[in-house]
Design a protein around this motif. Structure first.
Motif, PDB file in Angstrom:
ATOM      1  N   VAL A 103      10.511  -1.509  -6.468  1.00  0.00           N
ATOM      2  CA  VAL A 103       9.190  -0.937  -6.769  1.00  0.00           C
ATOM      3  C   VAL A 103       9.182   0.556  -6.429  1.00  0.00           C
ATOM      4  N   LEU A 104       9.710   0.882  -5.249  1.00  0.00           N
ATOM      5  CA  LEU A 104       9.726   2.280  -4.818  1.00  0.00           C
ATOM      6  C   LEU A 104      10.598   3.122  -5.748  1.00  0.00           C
ATOM      7  N   ASP A 105      11.756   2.561  -6.157  1.00  0.00           N
ATOM      8  CA  ASP A 105      12.648   3.296  -7.071  1.00  0.00           C
ATOM      9  C   ASP A 105      11.932   3.601  -8.387  1.00  0.00           C
ATOM     10  N   THR A 106      11.162   2.591  -8.866  1.00  0.00           N
ATOM     11  CA  THR A 106      10.466   2.771 -10.150  1.00  0.00           C
ATOM     12  C   THR A 106       9.435   3.885 -10.033  1.00  0.00           C
ATOM     13  N   ILE A 107       8.732   3.920  -8.911  1.00  0.00           N
ATOM     14  CA  ILE A 107       7.711   4.960  -8.722  1.00  0.00           C
ATOM     15  C   ILE A 107       8.371   6.339  -8.632  1.00  0.00           C
ATOM     16  N   ARG A 108       9.468   6.392  -7.901  1.00  0.00           N
ATOM     17  CA  ARG A 108      10.194   7.666  -7.792  1.00  0.00           C
ATOM     18  C   ARG A 108      10.689   8.122  -9.161  1.00  0.00           C
ATOM     19  N   ASP A 109      11.192   7.142  -9.962  1.00  0.00           N
ATOM     20  CA  ASP A 109      11.705   7.487 -11.300  1.00  0.00           C
ATOM     21  C   ASP A 109      10.601   8.051 -12.190  1.00  0.00           C
ATOM     22  N   ALA A 110       9.340   7.641 -11.841  1.00  0.00           N
ATOM     23  CA  ALA A 110       8.221   8.161 -12.629  1.00  0.00           C
ATOM     24  C   ALA A 110       7.833   9.567 -12.157  1.00  0.00           C
ATOM     25  N   GLY A 111       8.596  10.095 -11.209  1.00  0.00           N
ATOM     26  CA  GLY A 111       8.383  11.467 -10.760  1.00  0.00           C
ATOM     27  C   GLY A 111       7.336  11.615  -9.689  1.00  0.00           C
ATOM     28  N   VAL A 112       7.038  10.543  -8.977  1.00  0.00           N
ATOM     29  CA  VAL A 112       6.013  10.613  -7.941  1.00  0.00           C
ATOM     30  C   VAL A 112       6.693  10.536  -6.574  1.00  0.00           C
ATOM     31  N   ASP A 127      -3.984   9.630  -4.807  1.00  0.00           N
ATOM     32  CA  ASP A 127      -2.860   9.661  -3.864  1.00  0.00           C
ATOM     33  C   ASP A 127      -2.555   8.276  -3.277  1.00  0.00           C
ATOM     34  N   TYR A 128      -2.937   7.218  -4.010  1.00  0.00           N
ATOM     35  CA  TYR A 128      -2.769   5.889  -3.416  1.00  0.00           C
ATOM     36  C   TYR A 128      -2.569   4.838  -4.510  1.00  0.00           C
ATOM     37  N   ILE A 129      -1.625   3.921  -4.247  1.00  0.00           N
ATOM     38  CA  ILE A 129      -1.431   2.794  -5.164  1.00  0.00           C
ATOM     39  C   ILE A 129      -1.445   1.511  -4.323  1.00  0.00           C
ATOM     40  N   GLU A 130      -2.225   0.541  -4.790  1.00  0.00           N
ATOM     41  CA  GLU A 130      -2.182  -0.774  -4.128  1.00  0.00           C
ATOM     42  C   GLU A 130      -1.728  -1.781  -5.169  1.00  0.00           C
ATOM     43  N   LEU A 131      -0.625  -2.444  -4.880  1.00  0.00           N
ATOM     44  CA  LEU A 131      -0.164  -3.438  -5.850  1.00  0.00           C
ATOM     45  C   LEU A 131       0.283  -4.714  -5.159  1.00  0.00           C
ATOM     46  N   SER A 132       0.136  -5.798  -5.894  1.00  0.00           N
ATOM     47  CA  SER A 132       0.562  -7.084  -5.326  1.00  0.00           C
ATOM     48  C   SER A 132       1.812  -7.525  -6.068  1.00  0.00           C
ATOM     49  N   PHE A 133       2.688  -8.151  -5.343  1.00  0.00           N
ATOM     50  CA  PHE A 133       3.916  -8.617  -5.997  1.00  0.00           C
ATOM     51  C   PHE A 133       4.406  -9.891  -5.341  1.00  0.00           C
ATOM     52  N   SER A 134       5.228 -10.592  -6.127  1.00  0.00           N
ATOM     53  CA  SER A 134       5.715 -11.883  -5.664  1.00  0.00           C
ATOM     54  C   SER A 134       6.859 -11.696  -4.685  1.00  0.00           C
ATOM     55  N   HIS A 179       0.873  -1.189   0.000  1.00  0.00           N
ATOM     56  CA  HIS A 179       0.000   0.000   0.000  1.00  0.00           C
ATOM     57  C   HIS A 179       0.906   1.234   0.000  1.00  0.00           C
ATOM     58  N   ILE A 180       0.801   2.069  -1.019  1.00  0.00           N
ATOM     59  CA  ILE A 180       1.702   3.230  -1.136  1.00  0.00           C
ATOM     60  C   ILE A 180       0.860   4.511  -1.213  1.00  0.00           C
ATOM     61  N   HIS A 181       1.135   5.432  -0.288  1.00  0.00           N
ATOM     62  CA  HIS A 181       0.482   6.752  -0.358  1.00  0.00           C
ATOM     63  C   HIS A 181       1.422   7.711  -1.067  1.00  0.00           C
ATOM     64  N   THR A 182       0.880   8.360  -2.087  1.00  0.00           N
ATOM     65  CA  THR A 182       1.724   9.228  -2.921  1.00  0.00           C
ATOM     66  C   THR A 182       1.242  10.672  -2.852  1.00  0.00           C
ATOM     67  N   SER A 183       2.095  11.599  -3.303  1.00  0.00           N
ATOM     68  CA  SER A 183       1.733  13.024  -3.270  1.00  0.00           C
ATOM     69  C   SER A 183       0.791  13.372  -4.423  1.00  0.00           C
ATOM     70  N   GLU A 184       0.823  12.605  -5.466  1.00  0.00           N
ATOM     71  CA  GLU A 184      -0.035  12.861  -6.628  1.00  0.00           C
ATOM     72  C   GLU A 184      -0.275  11.555  -7.349  1.00  0.00           C
ATOM     73  N   ARG A 185      -1.138  11.587  -8.336  1.00  0.00           N
ATOM     74  CA  ARG A 185      -1.437  10.359  -9.078  1.00  0.00           C
ATOM     75  C   ARG A 185      -0.209   9.956  -9.885  1.00  0.00           C
ATOM     76  N   VAL A 205       6.809   9.540  -2.775  1.00  0.00           N
ATOM     77  CA  VAL A 205       6.192   8.543  -1.894  1.00  0.00           C
ATOM     78  C   VAL A 205       6.103   9.107  -0.477  1.00  0.00           C
ATOM     79  N   ILE A 206       4.880   9.154   0.072  1.00  0.00           N
ATOM     80  CA  ILE A 206       4.698   9.699   1.429  1.00  0.00           C
ATOM     81  C   ILE A 206       4.812   8.591   2.481  1.00  0.00           C
ATOM     82  N   ASP A 207       4.179   7.472   2.182  1.00  0.00           N
ATOM     83  CA  ASP A 207       4.126   6.404   3.196  1.00  0.00           C
ATOM     84  C   ASP A 207       3.945   5.062   2.488  1.00  0.00           C
TER      85      ASP A 207
END
Lengths: 251, 307
Positions: B273-282, B257-264, B233-239, B284-286
């Motif tokens: 996963v977090l690095d990829t989201i950051r690279d997309a310019g988002v 402001d939220y992403i829910e993803l499942s992973f192996s 469960h990832i809370h983000t600053s923007e979509r 991560v709050i929590d």
């Protein structure tokens, strides 16, 4: 005490807790038969020479109560345990099928003999009874109660519901016990009914038991004893074989 | 025999007509284990328990309790086994203490067992009910008497077949406290339950049955770590937009402001996963990682087995 003795004791306590129903009621019923039949039929039915009809009736009524209560005890206890499911608490113990057989049959014998003794004692208030052989009286009472205790186990194993057990009691035990010479000597019956009586095993129980009181019987005592012992042995072997195979108890 | 398992199950088959209730079950339960036996309705749990107790005869295979064959050495096997049945069965003629006393008697126990019966009554909180008829007890109390009956001969192996079905929270807590104590005293405990959190909390090793076969048998930790999945469960600053397809496929839900993803568990890394989201310019709050519980594993395994 061994597991077998505890199971026997449990069965005694079980019927002791409802002794009005299991002991007192059958005694009262037999006494009512005695009062009504002796009043109506005394002097009208020919029995043995020198024996009043009321005296003739008493051993028959005693053996009939032994038969019915011997059957009722093992059959009702076992069918109830089987249907409600609490028999599992006996099945998961080290008690063997032979111990199981002896515990149930012995408890049935105790109840049957208690009721039989009660009928005898109460009847003695109304009638003078001779005794020809205490040994024979005891022997037939023991054999009769054991046969019916074993038959009660077979019926309870077979029955899947109370209704089936009631059917066994009403359509097998009751007619066989009523048509076994409790109320009459079979010599007073037409030939056909005499022959039919001779294939009724309960007839030999009653005839042999009555011999113990009067020293007289419809068939020779050796034959009665032989038939009853054979019935006991065959029925015990059948019951043991059903219990060993786990018939309707273990899948 | 001194080192034999508490329970041995060797290639056991049992059919009821066309229904194959047990299909070649083969495993052992070691002494002192707290063992869970799980499976959906009709999986074969009760058939297996009944076979161990001698109520069901297997078509083939071997079952033993503390090394004693449950058929050829049934007297020895049964002395070492206590079973708490699933159904609330009781003899309506007897009171609580009588019920336990007779049960001990069936195992050939004399007066020496009476202090233990008192101890059991106390532990099961039945001391004030000893002279009450079984009929007059509540369901929970009847359940406690059943447990007492299973323990009255001090068996080293105790099987509890769904002992907490229909039992209120307080009694369930008391029961587990007692069962934990028994386990602590060295008893081998075999538990079947529908409440998977109970198995997760109590059992060392768990077998999952389905359609009479063994779907899984592992320690609880290994079963949970089978890498089926986690939820992040990832809370983000923007979509989050422009996520790479490899990550987008894993997304279960996404809002402003939220992403829910499942992973192996075995293939993915939270950090990646977090690095990829950051690279997309988002930003991560929590984050919160939710691991699969036994229920998820159970559902997944039994579903896989059916497929």
């Amino acid at each position: 005490m061994t597991g077998c003795l505890w199971l026997f004791w449990k069965e005694l306590v079980r019927f002791g807790k409802v002794s009005f129903q299991t002991v007192l009621a059958p005694i009262i019923t037999s006494l009512l038969y005695l009062l009504v039949f002796s009043h109506v039929l005394e002097g009208r039915v020919d029995v043995y020479e020198g024996v009043t009809y009321t005296a003739f009736l008493v051993p028959g009524l005693i053996m009939m109560s032994v038969i019915q209560n011997g059957f009722a005890n093992s059959s009702s206890s076992l069918v109830q345990s089987k249907i409600t499911g609490n028999l599992v608490f006996v099945q998961i113990t080290p008690i063997t099928y032979i111990e199981f057989f002896f515990a149930y049959v012995a408890a049935s014998m105790v109840r049957a003999l208690m009721v039989g003794s009660g009928v005898l004692l109460a009847a003695l208030l109304f009638v003078d009874l001779s005794v020809y052989s205490v040994l024979i009286i005891f022997l037939f009472a023991l054999i009769g109660s054991a046969i019916l205790g074993a038959l009660g186990i077979v019926a309870a194993l077979w029955a899947d519901k109370y209704d089936q057990l009631a059917a066994f009691q009403n359509f097998v035990i009751m007619p066989l016990s009523f048509l076994s010479g409790v109320f009459y000597s079979i010599h007073s019956l037409p030939e056909f009914w005499q022959s039919l009586s001779r294939i009724n095993p309960f007839f030999y129980l009653i005839d042999g038991f009555r011999f113990g009181f009067f020293g007289e019987s419809d068939v020779p005592i050796r034959i009665s004893l032989g038939v009853c012992l054979a019935a006991l042995i065959v029925l015990s072997l059948v019951t043991l074989s059903l219990l060993r195979s786990g018939y309707k108890l273990r899948t | 025999m001194s080192k034999c398992p508490a329970v041995t199950i060797e290639n056991v088959h049992k059919s009821f007509g066309p229904v194959r209730a047990l299909r070649g079950l083969d495993f052992t339960i070691q002494r002192g284990e707290f063992f869970g036996l799980l499976g959906p309705n009709g999986a074969g749990k009760s058939t297996l328990i009944n076979a161990l107790a001698g109520l069901v005869r297997p078509d083939s295979g071997k079952l033993a309790v503390m090394g004693y064959d449950v058929e050829s050495e049934y007297r020895d096997a049964r002395k070492r086994l206590g079973v708490v049945p699933q159904e609330l069965v009781y003899d309506p003629f007897f009171q609580v203490r009588e019920t336990l006393r007779f049960q001990a008697g069936y195992f050939g126990l004399g007066r020496e067992v009476e202090p233990w019966i008192d101890e059991l009554l106390d532990a099961l909180d039945l001391m004030d009910k000893v002279d009450v008829n079984m009929r007059a007890l509540s369901g929970g109390m009847k359940r406690r008497v059943l447990i007492g009956q299973a323990l009255v001969h001090k068996p080293p192996v105790v099987i509890l077949d769904e002992p907490t079905a229909g039992v209120d929270v307080e009694l369930r807590r008391q029961l587990w406290s007692l069962v934990k104590r028994l386990h602590g005293d060295g008893h081998t405990i075999v538990l079947t339950t529908h409440y998977l959190e109970e198995a997760e909390e109590l059992c060392d090793r768990i077998a999952i049955l389905d359609h009479g076969g063994l779907v899984a048998l592992d320690t609880k930790a290994d079963l949970l770590a089978r890498g089926i999945s986690k939820t992040l469960h990832i809370h983000t600053s923007e979509r989050a937009r422009n996520l790479p397809p490899a990550l987008a496929d894993k997304i279960k839900r996404i809002t402003e402001d939220y992403i829910e993803l499942s992973f192996s568990l075995s293939e993915d890394s939270v950090m990646e996963v977090l690095d990829t989201i950051r690279d997309a310019g988002v930003h991560v709050i929590d984050i919160r990682v939710e691991e699969d519980d036994l229920e998820d594993v159970f559902v997944q395994l039994t579903r896989d087995a059916r497929q």
